[in-house]
Scaffold this active site. Sequence first.
Site, PDB file in Angstrom:
ATOM      1  N   CYS A  42       0.827  -1.213   0.000  1.00 39.41           N
ATOM      2  CA  CYS A  42       0.000   0.000   0.000  1.00 39.41           C
ATOM      3  C   CYS A  42       0.856   1.255   0.000  1.00 39.41           C
ATOM      4  O   CYS A  42       0.644   2.163  -0.802  1.00 39.41           O
ATOM      5  CB  CYS A  42      -0.935  -0.004   1.206  1.00 39.41           C
ATOM      6  SG  CYS A  42      -1.963   1.463   1.277  1.00 39.41           S
ATOM      7  N   CYS A  47      -1.563   1.724  -3.040  1.00 40.35           N
ATOM      8  CA  CYS A  47      -2.537   2.802  -2.784  1.00 40.35           C
ATOM      9  C   CYS A  47      -1.940   4.200  -2.794  1.00 40.35           C
ATOM     10  O   CYS A  47      -2.470   5.105  -3.444  1.00 40.35           O
ATOM     11  CB  CYS A  47      -3.200   2.620  -1.421  1.00 40.35           C
ATOM     12  SG  CYS A  47      -3.348   0.947  -0.823  1.00 40.35           S
ATOM     13  N   LYS A  50      -0.071   5.342  -6.103  1.00 41.51           N
ATOM     14  CA  LYS A  50      -1.145   5.337  -7.114  1.00 41.51           C
ATOM     15  C   LYS A  50      -2.028   6.567  -6.990  1.00 41.51           C
ATOM     16  O   LYS A  50      -2.299   7.266  -7.955  1.00 41.51           O
ATOM     17  CB  LYS A  50      -1.968   4.060  -6.968  1.00 41.51           C
ATOM     18  CG  LYS A  50      -3.158   3.898  -7.883  1.00 41.51           C
ATOM     19  CD  LYS A  50      -4.443   4.522  -7.394  1.00 41.51           C
ATOM     20  CE  LYS A  50      -4.871   4.212  -5.999  1.00 41.51           C
ATOM     21  NZ  LYS A  50      -5.373   2.874  -5.763  1.00 41.51           N
ATOM     22  N   GLU A 439     -25.489  15.382  -1.846  1.00 45.19           N
ATOM     23  CA  GLU A 439     -26.889  15.574  -1.455  1.00 45.19           C
ATOM     24  C   GLU A 439     -27.831  14.682  -2.266  1.00 45.19           C
ATOM     25  O   GLU A 439     -28.947  14.398  -1.840  1.00 45.19           O
ATOM     26  CB  GLU A 439     -27.302  17.044  -1.585  1.00 45.19           C
ATOM     27  CG  GLU A 439     -27.390  17.552  -3.013  1.00 45.19           C
ATOM     28  CD  GLU A 439     -27.807  19.032  -3.094  1.00 45.19           C
ATOM     29  OE1 GLU A 439     -28.746  19.424  -2.396  1.00 45.19           O
ATOM     30  OE2 GLU A 439     -27.148  19.792  -3.850  1.00 45.19           O
TER      31      GLU A 439
HETATM   32  P1  NDP Z   1      -8.611  -7.772  -9.681  1.00 44.31           P
HETATM   33  O1  NDP Z   1      -8.989  -9.068  -9.096  1.00 44.31           O
HETATM   34  O2  NDP Z   1      -9.323  -6.557  -9.256  1.00 44.31           O
HETATM   35  O3  NDP Z   1      -8.768  -7.852 -11.250  1.00 44.31           O
HETATM   36  C1  NDP Z   1      -8.106  -8.839 -11.987  1.00 44.31           C
HETATM   37  C2  NDP Z   1      -8.514  -8.687 -13.438  1.00 44.31           C
HETATM   38  O4  NDP Z   1      -7.729  -9.537 -14.238  1.00 44.31           O
HETATM   39  C3  NDP Z   1      -9.966  -9.057 -13.679  1.00 44.31           C
HETATM   40  O5  NDP Z   1     -10.475  -8.195 -14.647  1.00 44.31           O
HETATM   41  C4  NDP Z   1      -9.870 -10.487 -14.199  1.00 44.31           C
HETATM   42  O6  NDP Z   1     -10.897 -10.843 -15.073  1.00 44.31           O
HETATM   43  C5  NDP Z   1      -8.571 -10.439 -14.953  1.00 44.31           C
HETATM   44  N1  NDP Z   1      -7.887 -11.729 -15.006  1.00 44.31           N
HETATM   45  C6  NDP Z   1      -7.691 -12.604 -14.012  1.00 44.31           C
HETATM   46  N2  NDP Z   1      -6.972 -13.670 -14.437  1.00 44.31           N
HETATM   47  C7  NDP Z   1      -6.731 -13.458 -15.740  1.00 44.31           C
HETATM   48  C8  NDP Z   1      -6.036 -14.195 -16.736  1.00 44.31           C
HETATM   49  N3  NDP Z   1      -5.472 -15.358 -16.455  1.00 44.31           N
HETATM   50  N4  NDP Z   1      -5.972 -13.660 -17.966  1.00 44.31           N
HETATM   51  C9  NDP Z   1      -6.535 -12.470 -18.252  1.00 44.31           C
HETATM   52  N5  NDP Z   1      -7.189 -11.730 -17.353  1.00 44.31           N
HETATM   53  C10 NDP Z   1      -7.289 -12.217 -16.117  1.00 44.31           C
HETATM   54  O7  NDP Z   1      -7.042  -7.685  -9.472  1.00 44.31           O
HETATM   55  P2  NDP Z   1      -6.016  -6.461  -9.517  1.00 44.31           P
HETATM   56  O8  NDP Z   1      -4.729  -7.061  -9.911  1.00 44.31           O
HETATM   57  O9  NDP Z   1      -6.566  -5.327 -10.305  1.00 44.31           O
HETATM   58  O10 NDP Z   1      -5.945  -6.015  -8.004  1.00 44.31           O
HETATM   59  C11 NDP Z   1      -5.755  -6.966  -6.970  1.00 44.31           C
HETATM   60  C12 NDP Z   1      -6.539  -6.594  -5.745  1.00 44.31           C
HETATM   61  O11 NDP Z   1      -5.914  -5.508  -5.096  1.00 44.31           O
HETATM   62  C13 NDP Z   1      -7.945  -6.109  -6.038  1.00 44.31           C
HETATM   63  O12 NDP Z   1      -8.861  -7.153  -6.154  1.00 44.31           O
HETATM   64  C14 NDP Z   1      -8.237  -5.244  -4.849  1.00 44.31           C
HETATM   65  O13 NDP Z   1      -8.756  -6.031  -3.810  1.00 44.31           O
HETATM   66  C15 NDP Z   1      -6.886  -4.695  -4.485  1.00 44.31           C
HETATM   67  N6  NDP Z   1      -6.749  -3.316  -4.960  1.00 44.31           N
HETATM   68  C16 NDP Z   1      -7.563  -2.363  -4.422  1.00 44.31           C
HETATM   69  C17 NDP Z   1      -7.485  -1.065  -4.852  1.00 44.31           C
HETATM   70  C18 NDP Z   1      -8.398  -0.042  -4.252  1.00 44.31           C
HETATM   71  O14 NDP Z   1      -8.937  -0.281  -3.182  1.00 44.31           O
HETATM   72  N7  NDP Z   1      -8.614   1.096  -4.908  1.00 44.31           N
HETATM   73  C19 NDP Z   1      -6.563  -0.644  -5.891  1.00 44.31           C
HETATM   74  C20 NDP Z   1      -5.768  -1.728  -6.408  1.00 44.31           C
HETATM   75  C21 NDP Z   1      -5.866  -3.006  -5.951  1.00 44.31           C
HETATM   76  P3  NDP Z   1     -12.361 -11.266 -14.572  1.00 44.31           P
HETATM   77  O15 NDP Z   1     -13.089  -9.993 -14.280  1.00 44.31           O
HETATM   78  O16 NDP Z   1     -12.928 -11.977 -15.756  1.00 44.31           O
HETATM   79  O17 NDP Z   1     -12.175 -12.146 -13.400  1.00 44.31           O
END
Ligand code: NDP
Length: 445
Positions: A42, A47, A50, A439
């Site tokens: 983070c 976080c 970013k 609001e």
């Molecule tokens: P996410 O789980 O959010 O998203 C992963 C994405 O990759 C999804 O769109 C998924 O598709 C796709 N995916 C998964 N496996 C494959 C694959 N083998 N090939 C192609 N596409 C694939 O993960 P992130 O890496 O974005 O972030 C990880 C976690 O970190 C988040 O879930 C969140 O909890 C946390 N985070 C929170 C933030 C915040 O609070 N603002 C900011 C950044 C991260 P599909 O939708 O089809 O499953």
Amino acid sequence: MNFDYDLLVIGAGSGGVRAARIAAGHGARVGIAEEYRVGGTCVIRGCVPKKLLVYGSHYAEDMHDAAAYGWTIETPSFHWPRLRDNVQLEVSRLNAIYMQTLANAKVDLLSHRAEFIDAHSLRIGERTFTARYILIATGARPMFPDCPGAELGISSNEVFHLETLPKRMLIAGGGYIATEFAGIFNGLGVEVTQLYRGEILLKGWDMELRQKLHDAYVARGVHIHTSAVFERIEKLADGYRAYLSDGTLLDTDIILHAIGRRPNTDGLGLDKAGVATDAHGAVQVTAASQTSAPHIYAVGDVTNRVQLTPVAIKEGHAFADTVFGNMPWVADHTTVASAVFSQPAMASVGLSEDDARAAGFALKIFRSDFRPMKQALPGGAERSFCKLVVDADTDRILGAHMLGPEAPEIIQPLAIALKMGATKADFDRTVAVHPTAAEEFVLMR
Ligand code: NDP
């Protein structure tokens, strides 16, 4: 048996640092092992940096809109190395504060990788330490796709350190990280293509918000390529070529993989300690974060429950109070609000409409679709959207969702109302603060 420590924590990220500090405050002798920089994902490469990049990226549209408010800004220009380096200065400042926090709490920082030797012993660097309790808080790391040339891409770990701003960027994934960086680099003037295996970004969120965010990204110039994944990636003399599963070829300067994160358990020696993991490599835990070895606990992303910093912090705090403070409690994983710092931003707390229906609720849905007031003078076409999902039988608010500027700031206090069990009638008798976007939540009829 005499142990070197009452508690050894593996991983000085959000969850580990909180647990170490609170346990030490309860009188425990605590050591914390960290192989990289104190602060964790983070603070160091998630976080915090970013969000600073999101701020940096927003200036483009602010300067564009400024003209309608009477300002003349002569040919603005953007210098990536300055933003990048200033962000890293702030990261270093926070890293130092985290180290100071540990020192103030009299927690020993052991700046090496840790691995289990047996259930009570860890090898940390060249030395071996024993502890009565051990907390695994090693987080998660970016996953790479399983295709030839995948290693030619980078992950969110590297993206903060780019030497130069690329002209073109291909970002794989449709989740939090991919969508946030697509917004950031699009704002900074990079030609961004977002590659998603599904059809509409951000699976799991309320469908109306997803669709509106997806459309807003397209309108802002992000090329969203759906229903495809990488088949292979090749290096060109100048950049990279991605061969996609639908037959498309895409040439780009940088490929960023953001397809999810995998728990950091490889090579930890968990088998030597009797700690069970699941098929994804996540440490299996009880609601109290206890692993299959009763004196070993795990919190945060390594447990793959809810991959969010504030959740890891709650889990770490609950663990320390329970085990060392004689104050047992468990982190509550229900009604956790979260936000995607996309542009426009998106935030939610509670159930999406689809999830609420699937759970069997009869629903009343309230919506407000409006032009943010700040857009009145520049005349931007982008709209904001608020939505309440209400239980028709009890009038309770099951979900609050927003897409638009300040959505994360607005949803956070609404999360308190939902935690308290607020009804739509409670919202209705609340007087609006006018003129605000927030609001809308008390004016929906
Ligand atoms: P996410 O789980 O959010 O998203 C992963 C994405 O990759 C999804 O769109 C998924 O598709 C796709 N995916 C998964 N496996 C494959 C694959 N083998 N090939 C192609 N596409 C694939 O993960 P992130 O890496 O974005 O972030 C990880 C976690 O970190 C988040 O879930 C969140 O909890 C946390 N985070 C929170 C933030 C915040 O609070 N603002 C900011 C950044 C991260 P599909 O939708 O089809 O499953």
